[in-house]
Write an enzyme that holds these catalytic residues in place. Structure first.
Site, short mmCIF file in Angstrom:
data_model
loop_
_atom_site.label_atom_id
_atom_site.label_comp_id
_atom_site.label_asym_id
_atom_site.label_seq_id
_atom_site.Cartn_x
_atom_site.Cartn_y
_atom_site.Cartn_z
N GLU A 7 0.82 -1.22 0.00
CA GLU A 7 0.00 0.00 0.00
C GLU A 7 0.84 1.25 0.00
OE1 GLU A 7 -3.62 -1.56 2.84
OE2 GLU A 7 -2.67 0.35 3.24
N CYS B 28 -3.37 1.73 8.59
CA CYS B 28 -2.29 1.07 7.89
C CYS B 28 -2.61 -0.40 7.58
CB CYS B 28 -1.09 1.16 8.83
SG CYS B 28 0.39 0.43 8.25
N1 SAH Z 1 6.71 0.61 11.84
C1 SAH Z 1 6.76 2.03 11.87
C2 SAH Z 1 6.07 2.71 10.69
C3 SAH Z 1 4.75 2.18 10.24
S1 SAH Z 1 3.33 2.51 11.25
C4 SAH Z 1 6.20 2.55 13.18
O1 SAH Z 1 5.65 1.76 13.94
O2 SAH Z 1 6.38 3.73 13.49
C5 SAH Z 1 3.15 4.26 11.17
C6 SAH Z 1 2.33 4.84 12.31
O3 SAH Z 1 0.96 4.43 12.21
C7 SAH Z 1 2.83 4.37 13.67
O4 SAH Z 1 2.92 5.43 14.58
C8 SAH Z 1 1.73 3.40 14.08
O5 SAH Z 1 1.67 3.26 15.45
C9 SAH Z 1 0.49 4.04 13.47
N2 SAH Z 1 -0.64 3.11 13.40
C10 SAH Z 1 -0.63 1.79 13.09
N3 SAH Z 1 -1.87 1.26 13.18
C11 SAH Z 1 -2.69 2.27 13.54
C12 SAH Z 1 -4.10 2.37 13.81
N4 SAH Z 1 -4.90 1.31 13.72
N5 SAH Z 1 -4.58 3.57 14.15
C13 SAH Z 1 -3.78 4.67 14.25
N6 SAH Z 1 -2.45 4.64 14.01
C14 SAH Z 1 -1.91 3.45 13.68
#
Ligand code: SAH
Length: 362
Positions: A105, A350
């Site tokens: 994605e 995500c």
């Molecule tokens: N692995 C890295 C980058 C990818 S996730 C990281 O964890 O930072 C990017 C951001 O999206 C992260 O801050 C993660 O916590 C957030 N994220 C993932 N799933 C989410 C959700 N369901 N709701 C809100 N933010 C989410």
């Protein structure tokens, strides 16, 4: 049929810089200026196939395309669009297919004065954060440089607008694939003309990688001006481990020490991301604990109200609750902002578009 002839190129051309493209053209028996033409067509014009680069001699184009792979579609290293989903606010999610048939994605998030591309660094993710849709399926593999840069080109093409910002906040954990991430940043800045300051790398923390990220960035990019965002999500180790299983191997204190080291080496302040999960980590008391944890730290906290995913029943906190948390931080002199939800109507969290595409009913 197995061809005896060596493949005319081992790596896709996308991701190579001007000098490398010139050297490659020369290695193919062409004058060096062909490399400059390739560079212009790949990056400025966004060519998808060698066959489209009409300034190149036809015979050369055809022999390259024939040798690259059947049809020559991937000689440049561009992906194929599998699915597009556009939210009311213009947020555009693309599901792209790699040459080996994996899907990933990427998201274009427009506003009046910027277009941010949220890129993936891996197909899937091994970190298994409980609130994250991507983490539910494990890791397939890390992406190569061209597969990261391609996402920015795809968003530019589909949205007919030049991306101004790139955030590594799509699928995957960028600190598990530092070489590709830094090479992609180099390409975005040098070949697509983006500013390093407009790029953000987000990590949930991988032990012993932050200082080397800083050092490698200085070595390979000349300076480390991109923003480092660290996904913190909890003010204490016990709660953090509940939300992020990999955190057990990386104590919060060590993570913060590594962040301080990163600041020392790069001279850049760090951003902390904090997902707000109703009733779990969103109490003003936890905001106070977070402020204490970050005392004296050159940082900025970005609050992200949880985007619900199917597999978990975490709660998205009310706007009042989010505001109370924000205020509690602000009163303690922590620089804080709340991330506005974009494209919530189109599986904003995500990894959700990919999961939707995997459902047989769709
Ligand atoms: N692995 C890295 C980058 C990818 S996730 C990281 O964890 O930072 C990017 C951001 O999206 C992260 O801050 C993660 O916590 C957030 N994220 C993932 N799933 C989410 C959700 N369901 N709701 C809100 N933010 C989410």
């Amino acid at each position: 049929m197995i061809s005896e002839a060596p493949s005319p190129q081992a790596v896709p051309l996308l991701g190579l810089g001007l000098g490398e493209l010139e050297a490659w053209a020369v290695s193919q028996g062409q004058p060096a200026f062909r490399g400059r033409q390739l560079h212009d067509w790949i990056y400025a014009k966004g060519a998808r196939r060698l066959a489209d680069i009409s300034v190149l001699p036809k015979a050369w184009r055809e022999s390259l395309a024939a040798g690259a792979d059947p049809g020559g579609a991937n000689a440049l290293g561009r992906s194929r669009e599998l699915l597009r989903s556009v939210a009311k606010d213009g947020t555009t999610k693309l599901l792209l297919s790699t040459a080996d048939g994996l899907s990933l994605e990427t998201v274009g998030i427009p506003s009046r004065d910027r277009l941010t591309v949220c890129v993936s660094s891996q197909v899937g993710c091994p970190m298994a954060c409980r609130f994250c849709a991507t983490g539910k399926g494990g890791l397939q593999r890390s992406l190569a440089v061209h597969e990261i840069v391609d996402q920015v080109l795809c968003v530019r093409e589909v949205m007919e607008r030049r991306p101004s910002h790139v955030v590594f906040m799509g699928m995957g954990e960028p600190l598990l694939t530092i070489d590709s991430v830094l090479a992609a940043i180099h390409c975005l800045c040098t070949d697509l003309g983006m500013a390093q300051r407009q790029i953000t790398v987000s990590t949930v923390g991988v032990p012993a990688t932050l200082p080397s990220l800083a050092e490698l960035a200085l070595e390979r990019l000349g300076r480390a001006q991109f923003t480092l965002a660290v996904s913190l999500h909890a003010p204490d180790q016990a709660l953090r481990e509940q939300l992020i299983p990999t955190a057990h191997a990386y104590p919060l204190e060590t993570l913060l020490d590594d962040c301080r080291r990163y600041v020392e080496i790069t001279g850049r302040r760090v951003s902390f991301e904090y997902i707000l999960l109703g009733g779990l980590n969103d109490h003003p008391r936890q905001a106070a604990a977070l402020a204490t944890l970050l005392r004296g730290f050159q940082s900025h906290v970005n609050l992200i109200p949880y985007n619900p995913i199917e597999e978990e029943d975490f709660q998205r906190p009310s706007p009042e609750r989010v505001e109370a948390f924000r205020r509690a931080l602000q009163e303690r002199h922590v620089a804080v902002s709340v991330r506005a939800s974009r494209g919530l109507d189109e599986d904003a969290a995500c990894g959700q578009l990919r999961r939707r595409a995997a459902l047989p009913s769709l």
